[in-house]
Motif scaffolding. Structure first.
Motif, PDB file in Angstrom:
ATOM      1  N   ASP A 625       0.827  -1.207   0.000  1.00 55.15           N
ATOM      2  CA  ASP A 625       0.000   0.000   0.000  1.00 55.15           C
ATOM      3  C   ASP A 625       0.867   1.266   0.000  1.00 55.15           C
ATOM      4  OD1 ASP A 625      -2.225  -1.600   0.078  1.00 55.15           O
ATOM      5  OD2 ASP A 625      -2.378  -1.565   2.267  1.00 55.15           O
ATOM      6  N   HIS A 626       1.951   1.244   0.767  1.00 54.40           N
ATOM      7  CA  HIS A 626       2.842   2.410   0.819  1.00 54.40           C
ATOM      8  C   HIS A 626       3.505   2.639  -0.539  1.00 54.40           C
ATOM      9  CE1 HIS A 626       5.534   5.401   2.479  1.00 54.40           C
ATOM     10  NE2 HIS A 626       6.586   4.719   2.020  1.00 54.40           N
ATOM     11  N   LEU A 627       3.917   1.556  -1.182  1.00 52.85           N
ATOM     12  CA  LEU A 627       4.569   1.686  -2.485  1.00 52.85           C
ATOM     13  C   LEU A 627       3.593   2.196  -3.536  1.00 52.85           C
ATOM     14  CD1 LEU A 627       7.179   1.288  -4.037  1.00 52.85           C
ATOM     15  CD2 LEU A 627       6.514  -1.093  -4.443  1.00 52.85           C
ATOM     16  N   ILE A 628       2.384   1.705  -3.509  1.00 50.55           N
ATOM     17  CA  ILE A 628       1.374   2.168  -4.471  1.00 50.55           C
ATOM     18  C   ILE A 628       1.039   3.639  -4.219  1.00 50.55           C
ATOM     19  CG2 ILE A 628      -1.029   1.879  -5.195  1.00 50.55           C
ATOM     20  CD1 ILE A 628      -0.745  -1.091  -4.708  1.00 50.55           C
ATOM     21  N   ALA A 629       0.954   4.001  -2.933  1.00 52.20           N
ATOM     22  CA  ALA A 629       0.650   5.403  -2.616  1.00 52.20           C
ATOM     23  C   ALA A 629       1.750   6.334  -3.131  1.00 52.20           C
ATOM     24  CB  ALA A 629       0.474   5.568  -1.111  1.00 52.20           C
ATOM     25  N   THR A 734     -11.173  -9.931  -1.740  1.00 48.38           N
ATOM     26  CA  THR A 734      -9.800  -9.850  -1.231  1.00 48.38           C
ATOM     27  C   THR A 734      -8.806 -10.330  -2.275  1.00 48.38           C
ATOM     28  OG1 THR A 734     -10.598 -10.181   1.033  1.00 48.38           O
ATOM     29  CG2 THR A 734      -8.271 -10.623   0.602  1.00 48.38           C
ATOM     30  N   LEU A 735      -9.100 -11.450  -2.921  1.00 44.92           N
ATOM     31  CA  LEU A 735      -8.186 -11.978  -3.936  1.00 44.92           C
ATOM     32  C   LEU A 735      -8.090 -11.023  -5.133  1.00 44.92           C
ATOM     33  CD1 LEU A 735      -9.112 -15.770  -3.896  1.00 44.92           C
ATOM     34  CD2 LEU A 735      -7.090 -14.682  -2.938  1.00 44.92           C
ATOM     35  N   LYS A 736      -9.195 -10.417  -5.510  1.00 47.93           N
ATOM     36  CA  LYS A 736      -9.149  -9.451  -6.612  1.00 47.93           C
ATOM     37  C   LYS A 736      -8.290  -8.245  -6.247  1.00 47.93           C
ATOM     38  CE  LYS A 736     -13.438 -10.353  -9.162  1.00 47.93           C
ATOM     39  NZ  LYS A 736     -14.714  -9.768  -9.638  1.00 47.93           N
ATOM     40  N   ASN A 737      -8.421  -7.794  -5.024  1.00 45.17           N
ATOM     41  CA  ASN A 737      -7.604  -6.652  -4.587  1.00 45.17           C
ATOM     42  C   ASN A 737      -6.117  -7.007  -4.578  1.00 45.17           C
ATOM     43  OD1 ASN A 737      -9.867  -5.050  -4.259  1.00 45.17           O
ATOM     44  ND2 ASN A 737     -10.084  -5.507  -2.079  1.00 45.17           N
ATOM     45  N   PHE A 739      -4.647  -9.207  -6.545  1.00 44.76           N
ATOM     46  CA  PHE A 739      -4.240  -9.200  -7.950  1.00 44.76           C
ATOM     47  C   PHE A 739      -3.988  -7.767  -8.426  1.00 44.76           C
ATOM     48  CE2 PHE A 739      -5.411 -13.610  -8.370  1.00 44.76           C
ATOM     49  CZ  PHE A 739      -4.713 -14.039  -9.475  1.00 44.76           C
ATOM     50  N   ARG A 740      -4.928  -6.876  -8.132  1.00 42.05           N
ATOM     51  CA  ARG A 740      -4.825  -5.496  -8.610  1.00 42.05           C
ATOM     52  C   ARG A 740      -3.616  -4.786  -8.005  1.00 42.05           C
ATOM     53  NH1 ARG A 740      -9.019  -2.061  -5.831  1.00 42.05           N
ATOM     54  NH2 ARG A 740      -7.402  -2.328  -4.253  1.00 42.05           N
ATOM     55  N   ASP A 741      -3.422  -4.956  -6.688  1.00 43.54           N
ATOM     56  CA  ASP A 741      -2.335  -4.243  -6.021  1.00 43.54           C
ATOM     57  C   ASP A 741      -0.967  -4.718  -6.499  1.00 43.54           C
ATOM     58  OD1 ASP A 741      -4.259  -2.879  -4.656  1.00 43.54           O
ATOM     59  OD2 ASP A 741      -4.050  -4.010  -2.782  1.00 43.54           O
ATOM     60  N   PHE A 742      -0.781  -6.000  -6.613  1.00 45.31           N
ATOM     61  CA  PHE A 742       0.537  -6.501  -7.000  1.00 45.31           C
ATOM     62  C   PHE A 742       0.816  -6.292  -8.487  1.00 45.31           C
ATOM     63  CE2 PHE A 742       0.291  -8.500  -2.890  1.00 45.31           C
ATOM     64  CZ  PHE A 742       1.608  -8.537  -2.470  1.00 45.31           C
ATOM     65  N   GLN A 743      -0.215  -6.309  -9.300  1.00 44.90           N
ATOM     66  CA  GLN A 743       0.003  -5.961 -10.701  1.00 44.90           C
ATOM     67  C   GLN A 743       0.399  -4.491 -10.824  1.00 44.90           C
ATOM     68  OE1 GLN A 743      -3.620  -7.116 -12.639  1.00 44.90           O
ATOM     69  NE2 GLN A 743      -3.071  -9.300 -12.710  1.00 44.90           N
ATOM     70  N   GLU A 744      -0.066  -3.671  -9.890  1.00 44.66           N
ATOM     71  CA  GLU A 744       0.285  -2.257  -9.896  1.00 44.66           C
ATOM     72  C   GLU A 744       1.782  -2.054  -9.625  1.00 44.66           C
ATOM     73  OE1 GLU A 744      -0.881   1.786 -10.329  1.00 44.66           O
ATOM     74  OE2 GLU A 744      -2.065  -0.050 -10.570  1.00 44.66           O
ATOM     75  N   ILE A 745       2.379  -2.966  -8.857  1.00 44.26           N
ATOM     76  CA  ILE A 745       3.813  -2.842  -8.572  1.00 44.26           C
ATOM     77  C   ILE A 745       4.622  -3.859  -9.382  1.00 44.26           C
ATOM     78  CG2 ILE A 745       3.399  -1.938  -6.259  1.00 44.26           C
ATOM     79  CD1 ILE A 745       4.048  -4.722  -5.160  1.00 44.26           C
ATOM     80  N   PHE A 768     -13.556 -14.563 -12.235  1.00 42.93           N
ATOM     81  CA  PHE A 768     -12.746 -14.500 -13.448  1.00 42.93           C
ATOM     82  C   PHE A 768     -13.193 -13.331 -14.328  1.00 42.93           C
ATOM     83  CE2 PHE A 768     -12.854 -19.043 -12.242  1.00 42.93           C
ATOM     84  CZ  PHE A 768     -11.506 -19.202 -11.984  1.00 42.93           C
ATOM     85  N   GLU A 769     -12.211 -12.615 -14.850  1.00 42.36           N
ATOM     86  CA  GLU A 769     -12.468 -11.465 -15.711  1.00 42.36           C
ATOM     87  C   GLU A 769     -11.301 -11.338 -16.681  1.00 42.36           C
ATOM     88  OE1 GLU A 769     -10.776  -8.317 -12.366  1.00 42.36           O
ATOM     89  OE2 GLU A 769     -12.934  -8.447 -12.752  1.00 42.36           O
ATOM     90  N   ASP A 770     -11.191 -10.180 -17.318  1.00 43.94           N
ATOM     91  CA  ASP A 770     -10.135 -10.010 -18.319  1.00 43.94           C
ATOM     92  C   ASP A 770      -8.740 -10.101 -17.709  1.00 43.94           C
ATOM     93  OD1 ASP A 770     -12.090  -9.701 -20.192  1.00 43.94           O
ATOM     94  OD2 ASP A 770     -12.085  -7.502 -20.107  1.00 43.94           O
ATOM     95  N   SER A 771      -8.547  -9.505 -16.534  1.00 42.08           N
ATOM     96  CA  SER A 771      -7.221  -9.498 -15.925  1.00 42.08           C
ATOM     97  C   SER A 771      -6.952 -10.726 -15.073  1.00 42.08           C
ATOM     98  CB  SER A 771      -7.054  -8.246 -15.055  1.00 42.08           C
ATOM     99  OG  SER A 771      -8.038  -8.220 -14.035  1.00 42.08           O
TER     100      SER A 771
END
Length: 805
Positions: A625-629, A734-737, A739-745, A768-771
Motif C-alpha cells: 500500500d505504501h509503495l502504491i501510494a 480480497t483476492l481481486k484486490n 491481484f490489482r495491487d501486485f500488478q500495480e507494482i 474471473f475477468e479479463d485481468s
C-alpha cells in the motif's frame, strides 16, 4: 536449457522401479538446465504401451504386494512424472470437466411399494429387523446373565438418582422400567443401558427444586416443617412435564435429521461439563451425608450458597447419619476394588450396591436407626404400577430452556457411548434413530410419572462386560425392576437415605478421574484445555443450563478465533522434489529466487480476510500500500507538471502563430507542425520518455524504475489456496484486490491448489475477468513455480530456476 532424448534399444527389456518393460516402449529423457546458479537434471521415463500392458503391470504389482511384508521406515522407491505444466483451463480441457450439477430438491417423495414401506418401518422400528434373526442359542444365555446383572445395578441407582432429581425413590424405579422397554423397541445400540443417569438427574433436580422449593410448602403455623406430600406431588408434575418436552425435542430433532447437533459438543466440552455436573451431584448429596436441612437454591452461584450454608451448619450434623455414610462409602469402595482386582476370575461382578442396600436395610430395621439416631430413611414405597396421568402443561413456559439443554446433553452422552460400542463390535448406530428412540422413551415415560433419562456408563460397561449382545438384556433388566416395583419395593422402607447418597458419591469416582484431563490437555492442546476449564467453571457457577450455553458459545468462538489467526508462512522448495514447505520449519527448504509462495493454514473468508492481507505484507517484507501510494503521488505530480508545461507550450504556440505572417509560405507552416510533433514525442507527461516504459493502447505507462521507486525483490507471487474449503464474497474481493495491487507494482500473481468445488464457486462469484483468468490458477504449487520461471523477466531482475526434481 538443452533437451536430448535417447531410446533404450540395446537390451530386450528395461528395469524401472522393480518392473521390467520392453525396450521398445521406454524412452529416457534427460533435461540439463542451468539458470542463475541452479543446476538441475530431470530423468524422465516415458512408458509407451497398450492398455493390456498396463493391466498386466497392475496385476503383477498386486501379486508382488501380496508377498511384500510392509515394514516401517522410508520406502526405497522413487517415482517420476512427465507432464506439461497445467493451469486450470488446460486441466479442464484435458480432464473434460463437466458443468456443476444443479442442486437437486432437498426433498423427494419416495416411491410407494411394499419393499419401501417395510424398509421404512424397519428403520423406525429396528426390532423388526434384528429380532426375527435373533440367534437364541448363541446370544440368549449371555443376554439373560447380562440383564440380571444390569437390573441388580439399576435397582439401587434408580432409588438413589431419584433423590438427585428431588423426587421420592419409587419414581426412580418407574424411570428405570418404562423408558428402558421403549428403547428396547426403537433403539439401534445393542449395548448401552438406558435409564436413570446422575448428570441428567441433577439437571432435573435443579429444575424441580427451583419450581417447587421447600419454602413454598411450609405447614401453616410452623416455619420449619414442610408438607412433603404436596411438595413431592408438585415436583413429580414438573419432572413429568420436563420429560414430555425433552421427548418432543428429541423426536423432533430426529425426524428433522438433526442428529449432527451433537458434533457441536466437542469431547473437552462434554468431559468438562460432566465433571462440573459431578461436582453439583456431590454438593447436592452433602445434606444427606451430614443429615442437614438446607434451603433450595437455584440460579447462578447456587452451589456456592449451598456449600456455605452446609459449612455454617456443620455443628448441627447428625452423627448417626455421618457414621452410616462413612461406613457405607468405605465398604462400597472396598467391594469395587475387589471387583477390579478379581473381575476376570469372577463369573459375574459382585453386586456391591445391592449388597449394601439389603444389608443397610436389615441393619436399619434391626437397630432402629430412625428411632434411636434420627437417621432419615426412604419411607413408604408404594407397591404396584401407577395408572398413566397427564402432566401439568402450565410449567412448559418455565422449563422449555432446561428441557432443550437436557435433550441435547442426554443425547450426547448416549450417542457417544453407543458409537464406542458400535465400533468395538462392528455395527452401526444411527444418530437420528437414537434421537427418536430416546425421545420416545422420555415421551411415553412422561405419562407414567418418569423423569428424563439417558444412558449410564457404569451400567453399559456391566451390560457389555457380562456378555450382553442385544437389547434383550435391557428388556430383562426392566422386567427385574418391574418385579421390584410390584412386590419387593415395600421391603426398602427402612433404607437410610445416607446409603443412597453414599452410592451416588462412590459412583462419581469415574467422573472425578476426568480432572486428570487438565494435565493431559496442558501438554496436548491449550485451546482444548481452555474450553474444558471455561465449561467447568461456567457450569459450576452459573448452573447446568446456562453453563451449557456458555460452553457451546465459547467452543464455537474458539473455532472462529483459530480460523481468524491461523499459521501463515512462506514456502520454499525441498531440494530435488516438487514439495514446498515452510522455510522456518524445514532447514533445507529454499525459497525460489524471484518467487514468493504464501500459504495459510485456514480458509480465507470474511472473518480473517483483513488478517490475511496484513500477514501477506509482513511475510513478503513489502508494504504494498505504501509503495502504491508513493507511485500514485509521483504520477500525480507528473500530471500537474505536465499541465503546466502544456499551458506554457500553448502560450508559446499562440505567440508564434501571431508572429507568423499571413502570407507565409507552406514549408514554414509545415516546419512549425513538425516542431510541435517533436515536442509531443519528446515529452509525454512532462518527462522524457524512458527506454523501459511499457507501451499500451493508451500510450505508455511508467514503471517503478522510471519513477525512481524501489522495485520488489521478487517478480512473482503464488498464493497456496489448498486449504480453501468455501468461498464467500469477501474472499473473492480480497483476492481481486491482491491481484490489482501486485500488478500495480509489477508483480505477477498466481493461485495454486484450488479444488474443483472452489473453481465452481469462483465462477458463480464472477471471480474471473479479463485481468484474472483460469490461466492464473494452477494445479499445484510446482506448476505455478515452473510457469512463473518461464515468463520473461524485467531487465533489472535476474533469471532464476527452481532446483531439479
Amino acid at each position: 536449457m538443452t533437451v536430448w532424448t535417447r531410446t533404450q534399444s540395446s537390451t530386450q527389456s528395461v528395469s524401472i522401479g522393480g518392473f521390467s518393460f520392453p525396450s521398445s516402449s521406454v524412452i529416457c529423457s534427460v533435461l540439463d538446465s542451468q539458470r542463475d546458479g541452479f543446476l538441475g537434471k530431470t530423468y524422465i521415463f516415458l512408458i509407451i504401451g497398450r492398455p493390456r500392458d498396463t493391466q498386466a503391470l497392475l496385476a503383477s504389482q498386486d501379486l508382488s504386494m501380496e508377498k511384500l511384508e510392509v515394514e516401517p521406515g522410508p520406502l526405497p522407491c522413487d517415482y517420476r512424472v512427465d507432464r506439461r505444466v497445467l493451469n486450470e483451463q488446460e486441466l479442464e480441457e484435458t480432464g473434460q470437466r463437466s458443468q456443476s450439477p444443479k442442486p437437486s430438491r432437498w426433498f423427494t417423495l419416495p416411491r410407494c411399494s411394499t419393499a419401501v414401506a417395510w424398509a421404512t418401518l424397519c428403520r423406525f422400528l429396528p426390532i423388526l429387523s434384528w429380532l426375527p434373526k435373533y440367534p437364541a442359542r448363541e446370544f440368549l444365555l449371555g443376554d439373560l446373565l447380562s440383564g440380571l446383572s444390569v437390573g441388580i445395578v439399576q435397582l439401587p441407582q434408580g432409588l438413589a438418582y431419584a433423590l438427585l432429581a428431588g423426587l421420592p425413590p419409587v419414581f426412580g424405579l418407574y424411570s428405570s422400567f418404562y423408558p428402558v422397554f421403549v428403547y428396547f423397541l426403537f433403539g439401534t445400540s445393542r449395548h448401552i443401558s438406558v435409564g436413570t443417569f446422575a448428570v441428567i438427574s441433577v439437571m432435573v433436580g435443579s429444575v424441580s427444586e427451583a419450581l417447587a422449593p421447600n419454602d413454598a410448602f411450609l405447614v401453616p403455623g410452623n416455619d420449619t416443617e414442610v408438607n412433603e406430600i404436596a411438595r413431592d406431588a408438585t415436583r413429580v408434575k414438573v419432572a413429568s412435564a420436563l420429560s414430555f418436552l425433552v421427548g418432543v425435542f428429541q423426536v423432533g430433532m430426529g425426524l428433522l435429521q438433526f442428529g449432527f447437533v451433537v458434533t457441536y459438543l466437542s469431547e473437552p466440552l462434554v468431559r468438562g461439563y460432566t465433571t462440573a455436573a459431578s461436582v453439583q451431584v456431590l454438593v447436592s448429596q452433602l445434606k444427606h451425608v451430614f443429615g442437614l436441612s438446607v434451603k433450595d437454591y437455584s440460579g447462578p452461584l447456587s452451589q456456592i450458597y449451598i456449600v456455605l450454608e452446609i459449612i455454617w451448619k456443620l455443628p448441627e450434623s447428625n452423627v448417626g447419619t455421618v457414621v452410616t455414610a462413612l461406613i457405607a462409602s468405605t465398604l462400597l469402595l472396598a467391594m469395587k476394588i475387589i471387583n477390579q482386582k478379581l473381575g476376570r476370575k469372577l463369573p459375574v461382578p459382585m453386586p456391591s450396591e445391592l449388597i449394601m442396600l439389603i444389608g443397610a436395610t436389615a441393619i436399619s430395621y434391626g437397630v432402629g436407626l430412625k428411632e434411636k439416631f434420627k437417621v432419615d430413611i426412604v419411607g413408604n414405597i408404594p407397591a404396584g404400577l401407577e395408572p398413566p396421568q397427564l402432566f401439568d402443561y402450565h410449567f412448559f413456559g418455565k422449563i422449555v430452556g432446561n428441557a432443550f439443554a437436557i435433550s441435547v446433553v442426554g443425547f450426547a452422552i448416549a450417542i457417544s457411548l453407543g458409537k464406542i460400542f458400535g465400533m468395538k463390535h462392528g455395527y452401526e448406530v444411527d444418530n437420528n434413530q437414537e434421537l427418536i428412540a430416546l425421545g420416545l422413551s422420555n415421551f411415553f415415560g412422561s405419562f407414567f410419572q418418569c423423569f428424563p433419562i439417558s444412558c449410564s456408563m457404569s451400567r453399559s460397561l456391566v451390560q457389555e462386560g457380562s456378555g450382553g449382545n442385544t437389547q434383550i438384556a435391557g428388556a430383562i433388566s426392566s422386567l427385574l425392576i418391574l418385579i421390584v416395583i410390584i412386590k419387593l419395593g415395600e421391603l426398602f422402607y427402612h433404607l437410610p437415605k445416607a446409603i443412597l447418597a453414599s452410592i451416588i458419591i462412590v459412583n462419581l469416582k469415574g467422573m472425578f478421574v476426568q480432572f486428570s484431563d487438565i494435565c493431559y490437555l496442558w501438554k496436548a492442546n491449550r485451546v482444548d484445555l481452555l474450553i474444558w476449564l471455561v465449561t467447568f467453571v461456567a457450569t459450576v457457577l452459573l448452573n447446568l443450563d446456562i453453563g451449557l450455553a456458555v460452553a457451546i458459545v465459547f467452543s464455537l468462538l474458539s473455532v472462529v478465533f483459530r480460523t481468524q489467526l491461523p499459521h501463515y508462512s512462506i514456502l520454499g522448495q525441498v531440494p530435488d522434489t516438487d514439495i514446498y514447505r515452510d522455510v522456518t520449519q524445514y532447514k533445507e527448504a529454499r525459497e525460489v529466487p524471484g518467487v514468493k509462495i504464501f500459504s495459510s493454514s485456514a480458509t480465507l473468508y470474511f472473518a480473517n480476510a483483513e488478517f490475511y492481507r496484513q500477514a501477506l505484507k509482513e511475510k513478503i517484507g513489502l508494504d504494498v500500500d505504501h509503495l502504491i501510494a508513493k507511485k500514485k503521488k509521483l504520477i500525480k505530480k507528473q500530471r500537474l507538471k505536465t499541465k503546466k508545461l502544456q499551458k506554457k507550450e500553448n502560450r508559446q504556440k499562440k505567440a508564434a502563430a501571431r508572429k507568423v505572417p499571413l502570407d507565409s509560405s507552406e514549408p514554414n507552416s509545415m516546419n512549425v507542425k513538425i516542431e510541435e510533433m517533436d515536442i509531443e514525442n519528446a515529452q509525454v507527461g512532462g518527462v522524457d520518455r524512458p527506454d523501459n516504459a511499457v507501451v499500451n493502447d493508451k500510450g505508455f505507462t511508467l514503471t517503478l524504475e522510471a519513477l525512481g521507486l524501489p522495485q520488489p525483490h521478487f517478480h512473482n507471487l503464488i498464493l497456496d489456496l489448498g486449504t480453501l474449503n468455501f468461498v464467500d464474497t469477501v474472499c473473492i474481493k480480497t483476492l481481486k484486490n491482491i491481484f490489482r495491487d501486485f500488478q500495480e507494482i509489477e508483480v505477477n500473481v498466481y493461485l495454486a491448489g484450488c479444488h474443483g468445488n472452489i473453481i465452481s464457486q469462483f465462477e458463480s462469484g464472477n471471480f474471473f475477468e479479463d485481468s484474472i483468468t483460469k490461466g492464473h490458477l494452477f494445479v499445484s504449487i510446482h506448476d505455478a513455480v515452473t510457469f512463473a520461471l518461464m515468463q520473461p523477466r524485467p531487465r533489472t531482475t535476474q533469471s532464476v530456476l527452481a532446483t531439479r526434481m
